[in-house]
Design an enzyme around this catalytic site. Structure first.
Site, PDB file in Angstrom:
ATOM      1  N   LYS A 126       0.818  -1.214   0.000  1.00 36.60           N
ATOM      2  CA  LYS A 126       0.000   0.000   0.000  1.00 36.60           C
ATOM      3  C   LYS A 126       0.859   1.275   0.000  1.00 36.60           C
ATOM      4  O   LYS A 126       2.067   1.232   0.283  1.00 36.60           O
ATOM      5  CB  LYS A 126      -0.925  -0.030   1.224  1.00 36.60           C
ATOM      6  CG  LYS A 126      -1.955  -1.162   1.185  1.00 36.60           C
ATOM      7  CD  LYS A 126      -2.945  -1.041   2.353  1.00 36.60           C
ATOM      8  CE  LYS A 126      -3.989  -2.134   2.316  1.00 36.60           C
ATOM      9  NZ  LYS A 126      -5.024  -1.955   3.371  1.00 36.60           N
ATOM     10  N   HIS A 146      -2.277  -5.390   1.542  1.00 41.34           N
ATOM     11  CA  HIS A 146      -3.574  -6.055   1.353  1.00 41.34           C
ATOM     12  C   HIS A 146      -3.288  -7.497   0.966  1.00 41.34           C
ATOM     13  O   HIS A 146      -2.318  -7.764   0.251  1.00 41.34           O
ATOM     14  CB  HIS A 146      -4.370  -5.394   0.221  1.00 41.34           C
ATOM     15  CG  HIS A 146      -5.512  -6.242  -0.265  1.00 41.34           C
ATOM     16  ND1 HIS A 146      -6.742  -6.223   0.344  1.00 41.34           N
ATOM     17  CD2 HIS A 146      -5.575  -7.197  -1.237  1.00 41.34           C
ATOM     18  CE1 HIS A 146      -7.533  -7.113  -0.261  1.00 41.34           C
ATOM     19  NE2 HIS A 146      -6.845  -7.716  -1.222  1.00 41.34           N
TER      20      HIS A 146
END
Ligand code: GDP
Length: 140
Positions: free
Chosen positions: A11, A117
């Site tokens: 991210k 993620h």
């Protein structure tokens, strides 16, 4: 045990802090192979589509703006029980609750800026991989 593929994102909080290599080392150390990888800057619309399952949640706006704020690295990971193995090495969503030695414990800033993620099921892994990769980009 079976060889699976799962989908991963490094991210913006992590790419900004130059942690792509450190996180990849943790993924590889856990026995996962990075069989596809690209750095992209996703649009707000792309992030909204990816996180559509969360669209009623209070943090949806914050989440999708964050994910489209700066570059991310999208990845396909392969290995024995890759979906569960990746969730283990990621650690809990909230880094304050994450186990020592996990990516989120080591690197995440907070529950929103939590560095990675990872797909939560094999079915979602297939959907998420197809959302970001063409078949010819996954060379094994
Ligand atoms: P994950 O599968 O561990 O990533 O967790 P979820 O699927 O529950 O949530 C998706 C993502 O939404 C998380 O990784 C966080 O980036 C974000 N998120 C979840 N809960 C919160 C929250 O309470 N506040 C904020 N700002 N973001 C959250």
């Amino acid at each position: 045990m079976s060889i699976e593929r799962t989908f991963s994102i490094i991210k913006p909080d992590a790419t900004r802090r130059n942690l792509t290599g450190a996180i990849n080392a943790m993924l590889e150390g856990a026995g996962l192979r990075i069989i596809a990888q690209k750095r992209i800057h996703m649009s707000l619309e792309k992030a909204q589509g990816f996180y559509a399952v969360h669209k009623e949640r209070p943090f949806f706006g914050e989440l999708t703006e964050f994910m489209s704020s700066e570059p991310v690295v999208v990845q396909v990971l392969e290995g024995e029980d890759a979906v569960v193995k990746n969730r283990e090495v990621m650690g809990a969503t909230n880094p304050e609750e994450a186990t020592e030695g996990t990516i989120r414990k080591e690197h995440a800033l907070n529950i929103g800026e939590n560095s990675v993620h990872g797909s939560d099921s094999l079915e979602n892994a297939g959907i998420e991989i197809a959302y970001f990769f063409n078949d010819d980009e996954i060379v094994g």
